[in-house]
Design a protein around this motif. Sequence first.
Motif, PDB file in Angstrom:
ATOM      1  N   THR A  78       0.714  -1.167   0.212  1.00 51.44           N
ATOM      2  CA  THR A  78      -0.040   0.188   0.064  1.00 51.44           C
ATOM      3  C   THR A  78       0.877   1.345   0.015  1.00 51.44           C
ATOM      4  OG1 THR A  78      -1.711  -1.260   1.134  1.00 51.44           O
ATOM      5  CG2 THR A  78      -1.975   1.372   1.195  1.00 51.44           C
ATOM      6  N   VAL A  79       0.680   2.081  -0.824  1.00 53.66           N
ATOM      7  CA  VAL A  79       1.129   3.454  -0.910  1.00 53.66           C
ATOM      8  C   VAL A  79       0.294   4.589  -0.754  1.00 53.66           C
ATOM      9  CG1 VAL A  79       2.611   4.954  -2.288  1.00 53.66           C
ATOM     10  CG2 VAL A  79       3.159   2.577  -2.590  1.00 53.66           C
ATOM     11  N   THR A  80       0.499   5.272   0.050  1.00 49.17           N
ATOM     12  CA  THR A  80      -0.481   6.355   0.713  1.00 49.17           C
ATOM     13  C   THR A  80       0.255   7.697   0.355  1.00 49.17           C
ATOM     14  OG1 THR A  80      -1.503   5.037   2.518  1.00 49.17           O
ATOM     15  CG2 THR A  80      -1.898   7.278   2.447  1.00 49.17           C
ATOM     16  N   LEU A  81      -0.313   8.537  -0.375  1.00 50.26           N
ATOM     17  CA  LEU A  81       0.362   9.909  -0.722  1.00 50.26           C
ATOM     18  C   LEU A  81      -0.762  10.999  -0.366  1.00 50.26           C
ATOM     19  CD1 LEU A  81       2.544  11.209  -2.254  1.00 50.26           C
ATOM     20  CD2 LEU A  81       0.874  11.379  -4.289  1.00 50.26           C
ATOM     21  N   LYS A  82      -0.152  11.735   0.701  1.00 52.95           N
ATOM     22  CA  LYS A  82      -0.942  12.781   1.499  1.00 52.95           C
ATOM     23  C   LYS A  82      -0.207  14.106   1.089  1.00 52.95           C
ATOM     24  CE  LYS A  82      -2.621  13.845   5.730  1.00 52.95           C
ATOM     25  NZ  LYS A  82      -2.694  13.670   7.325  1.00 52.95           N
ATOM     26  N   GLU A  83      -0.988  14.997   0.414  1.00 56.57           N
ATOM     27  CA  GLU A  83      -0.606  16.218   0.132  1.00 56.57           C
ATOM     28  C   GLU A  83      -1.441  17.286   0.866  1.00 56.57           C
ATOM     29  OE1 GLU A  83       0.135  17.429  -4.330  1.00 56.57           O
ATOM     30  OE2 GLU A  83      -1.789  18.351  -3.850  1.00 56.57           O
ATOM     31  N   ILE A  84      -0.460  18.209   1.457  1.00 54.54           N
ATOM     32  CA  ILE A  84      -1.044  19.260   2.292  1.00 54.54           C
ATOM     33  C   ILE A  84      -0.537  20.642   1.807  1.00 54.54           C
ATOM     34  CG2 ILE A  84      -0.774  20.399   4.652  1.00 54.54           C
ATOM     35  CD1 ILE A  84       0.005  17.476   5.597  1.00 54.54           C
ATOM     36  N   VAL A  85      -1.673  21.562   1.557  1.00 58.69           N
ATOM     37  CA  VAL A  85      -1.434  22.915   1.277  1.00 58.69           C
ATOM     38  C   VAL A  85      -1.122  23.817   2.608  1.00 58.69           C
ATOM     39  CG1 VAL A  85      -2.133  24.808  -0.262  1.00 58.69           C
ATOM     40  CG2 VAL A  85      -2.435  22.433  -0.978  1.00 58.69           C
ATOM     41  N   HIS A  86       0.080  24.546   2.394  1.00 60.08           N
ATOM     42  CA  HIS A  86       0.341  25.409   3.465  1.00 60.08           C
ATOM     43  C   HIS A  86       0.229  26.910   2.884  1.00 60.08           C
ATOM     44  CE1 HIS A  86       1.956  22.081   6.058  1.00 60.08           C
ATOM     45  NE2 HIS A  86       2.458  21.834   4.637  1.00 60.08           N
ATOM     46  N   ASP A  87      -0.254  27.922   3.548  1.00 55.52           N
ATOM     47  CA  ASP A  87      -0.134  29.168   3.207  1.00 55.52           C
ATOM     48  C   ASP A  87      -0.067  29.882   4.261  1.00 55.52           C
ATOM     49  OD1 ASP A  87      -2.692  29.027   4.540  1.00 55.52           O
ATOM     50  OD2 ASP A  87      -3.921  30.065   3.409  1.00 55.52           O
ATOM     51  N   THR A  88       0.503  31.224   3.963  1.00 60.21           N
ATOM     52  CA  THR A  88       1.050  32.190   4.980  1.00 60.21           C
ATOM     53  C   THR A  88       1.114  33.759   4.458  1.00 60.21           C
ATOM     54  OG1 THR A  88       2.733  32.935   6.603  1.00 60.21           O
ATOM     55  CG2 THR A  88       3.523  32.158   4.320  1.00 60.21           C
ATOM     56  N   VAL A  89       0.942  34.698   5.361  1.00 58.80           N
ATOM     57  CA  VAL A  89       0.881  36.074   4.842  1.00 58.80           C
ATOM     58  C   VAL A  89       2.119  36.813   5.448  1.00 58.80           C
ATOM     59  CG1 VAL A  89      -0.144  38.418   5.219  1.00 58.80           C
ATOM     60  CG2 VAL A  89      -1.584  36.288   4.540  1.00 58.80           C
ATOM     61  N   PHE A  90       2.932  37.353   4.560  1.00 57.23           N
ATOM     62  CA  PHE A  90       4.271  37.932   5.154  1.00 57.23           C
ATOM     63  C   PHE A  90       3.659  39.670   5.529  1.00 57.23           C
ATOM     64  CE2 PHE A  90       5.851  34.478   2.722  1.00 57.23           C
ATOM     65  CZ  PHE A  90       6.621  34.092   3.627  1.00 57.23           C
ATOM     66  N   ARG A  91       4.078  40.063   6.450  1.00 60.43           N
ATOM     67  CA  ARG A  91       3.551  41.701   6.828  1.00 60.43           C
ATOM     68  C   ARG A  91       4.907  42.277   6.794  1.00 60.43           C
ATOM     69  NH1 ARG A  91      -0.259  38.929  10.743  1.00 60.43           N
ATOM     70  NH2 ARG A  91      -2.302  39.053   9.408  1.00 60.43           N
ATOM     71  N   THR A  92       4.708  43.758   6.527  1.00 57.12           N
ATOM     72  CA  THR A  92       5.860  44.461   6.952  1.00 57.12           C
ATOM     73  C   THR A  92       5.569  45.370   7.821  1.00 57.12           C
ATOM     74  OG1 THR A  92       4.802  46.044   5.272  1.00 57.12           O
ATOM     75  CG2 THR A  92       6.521  44.483   4.233  1.00 57.12           C
ATOM     76  N   GLU A  93       6.748  45.693   8.651  1.00 54.19           N
ATOM     77  CA  GLU A  93       6.669  46.560   9.787  1.00 54.19           C
ATOM     78  C   GLU A  93       6.283  47.967   9.320  1.00 54.19           C
ATOM     79  OE1 GLU A  93       6.665  45.598  12.960  1.00 54.19           O
ATOM     80  OE2 GLU A  93       6.830  43.508  11.993  1.00 54.19           O
ATOM     81  N   LYS A  94       5.810  48.884  10.261  1.00 48.43           N
ATOM     82  CA  LYS A  94       5.623  50.313   9.756  1.00 48.43           C
ATOM     83  C   LYS A  94       6.856  51.058   9.420  1.00 48.43           C
ATOM     84  CE  LYS A  94       5.866  52.314  14.549  1.00 48.43           C
ATOM     85  NZ  LYS A  94       5.202  52.995  15.558  1.00 48.43           N
ATOM     86  N   ASP A  95       6.784  51.984   8.723  1.00 45.55           N
ATOM     87  CA  ASP A  95       8.023  52.745   8.035  1.00 45.55           C
ATOM     88  C   ASP A  95       7.623  54.366   8.265  1.00 45.55           C
ATOM     89  OD1 ASP A  95      10.356  52.961   6.996  1.00 45.55           O
ATOM     90  OD2 ASP A  95       9.583  52.396   4.913  1.00 45.55           O
ATOM     91  N   SER A  96       8.588  55.066   8.124  1.00 42.49           N
ATOM     92  CA  SER A  96       8.568  56.513   8.074  1.00 42.49           C
ATOM     93  C   SER A  96       9.747  57.124   7.256  1.00 42.49           C
ATOM     94  CB  SER A  96       8.536  57.226   9.597  1.00 42.49           C
ATOM     95  OG  SER A  96       9.541  56.876  10.201  1.00 42.49           O
ATOM     96  N   SER A  97       9.406  58.279   6.600  1.00 44.03           N
ATOM     97  CA  SER A  97      10.493  59.192   6.351  1.00 44.03           C
ATOM     98  C   SER A  97      10.393  60.569   6.702  1.00 44.03           C
ATOM     99  CB  SER A  97      10.449  59.062   4.563  1.00 44.03           C
ATOM    100  OG  SER A  97       9.247  59.804   4.108  1.00 44.03           O
ATOM    101  N   VAL A  98      11.552  61.316   6.892  1.00 42.17           N
ATOM    102  CA  VAL A  98      11.684  62.448   7.284  1.00 42.17           C
ATOM    103  C   VAL A  98      11.937  63.502   6.407  1.00 42.17           C
ATOM    104  CG1 VAL A  98      12.929  63.817   9.449  1.00 42.17           C
ATOM    105  CG2 VAL A  98      12.338  61.559   9.560  1.00 42.17           C
ATOM    106  N   TYR A  99      11.569  64.654   6.411  1.00 50.47           N
ATOM    107  CA  TYR A  99      11.911  65.942   5.767  1.00 50.47           C
ATOM    108  C   TYR A  99      11.737  67.051   6.549  1.00 50.47           C
ATOM    109  CZ  TYR A  99      12.270  69.214   1.665  1.00 50.47           C
ATOM    110  OH  TYR A  99      12.676  69.919   0.707  1.00 50.47           O
ATOM    111  N   LYS A 100      12.980  67.670   6.786  1.00 50.06           N
ATOM    112  CA  LYS A 100      13.064  69.077   7.597  1.00 50.06           C
ATOM    113  C   LYS A 100      13.649  70.182   7.050  1.00 50.06           C
ATOM    114  CE  LYS A 100      13.462  66.897  12.148  1.00 50.06           C
ATOM    115  NZ  LYS A 100      14.225  66.483  13.170  1.00 50.06           N
ATOM    116  N   ALA A 101      13.055  71.312   6.971  1.00 47.42           N
ATOM    117  CA  ALA A 101      13.460  72.599   6.209  1.00 47.42           C
ATOM    118  C   ALA A 101      13.389  73.700   6.681  1.00 47.42           C
ATOM    119  CB  ALA A 101      12.931  72.424   4.705  1.00 47.42           C
ATOM    120  N   LEU A 102      14.103  74.683   6.648  1.00 43.58           N
ATOM    121  CA  LEU A 102      13.943  76.210   7.092  1.00 43.58           C
ATOM    122  C   LEU A 102      13.065  77.172   6.244  1.00 43.58           C
ATOM    123  CD1 LEU A 102      17.416  76.906   8.710  1.00 43.58           C
ATOM    124  CD2 LEU A 102      15.299  76.147   9.839  1.00 43.58           C
TER     125      LEU A 102
END
Length: 170
Positions: free
Chosen positions: A35-59
Amino acid sequence: MNKYLERIVFLFFLVLVLVSCSSPKPVLSENKMHTVTLKEIVHDTVFRTEKDSSVYKALLECQNGKVVFRNVTQAEPGRSLKSPKVRLDNNKLLVDCELKKQELYAYWRSKQVKDIQVKTINTTKFINYLSFWQKVQIWLGRIIVLILLYYVVRFALKFKKQYSTKNYTD
């Protein structure tokens, strides 16, 4: 020649009796299952990005009633953000800082193979064995049967010889 024939017949029946009586062999039966049993499992995931900021200072400075940039002191992009776009339009400050939506969805498949091999061998067991005395009785019976057979064949040959030598005259 008659004695020679009797001995050949006797030896033939002796060999026949000895060969025909053999002990039973255990019967082996074999069952195989694969007997040969073949079991296929589908995995999934979500990759999240961390918060980000940019800076601009002027006179800023006022010239002729209008606000203008005098000096940009700091313009730093973030990890995924670009430096902000800053504009002055009719004394209004416009800052554009854009980042497209970042979400990565991934899935993969894993396979598990289970291989089962079963092999069963069945042997038949003999429960009733003959005792030594029973075996002796069987062998003595065979020997007596052979002796009787020998005398029956001898008598038949004598009988045949006796009637074949007489002449019948009518």
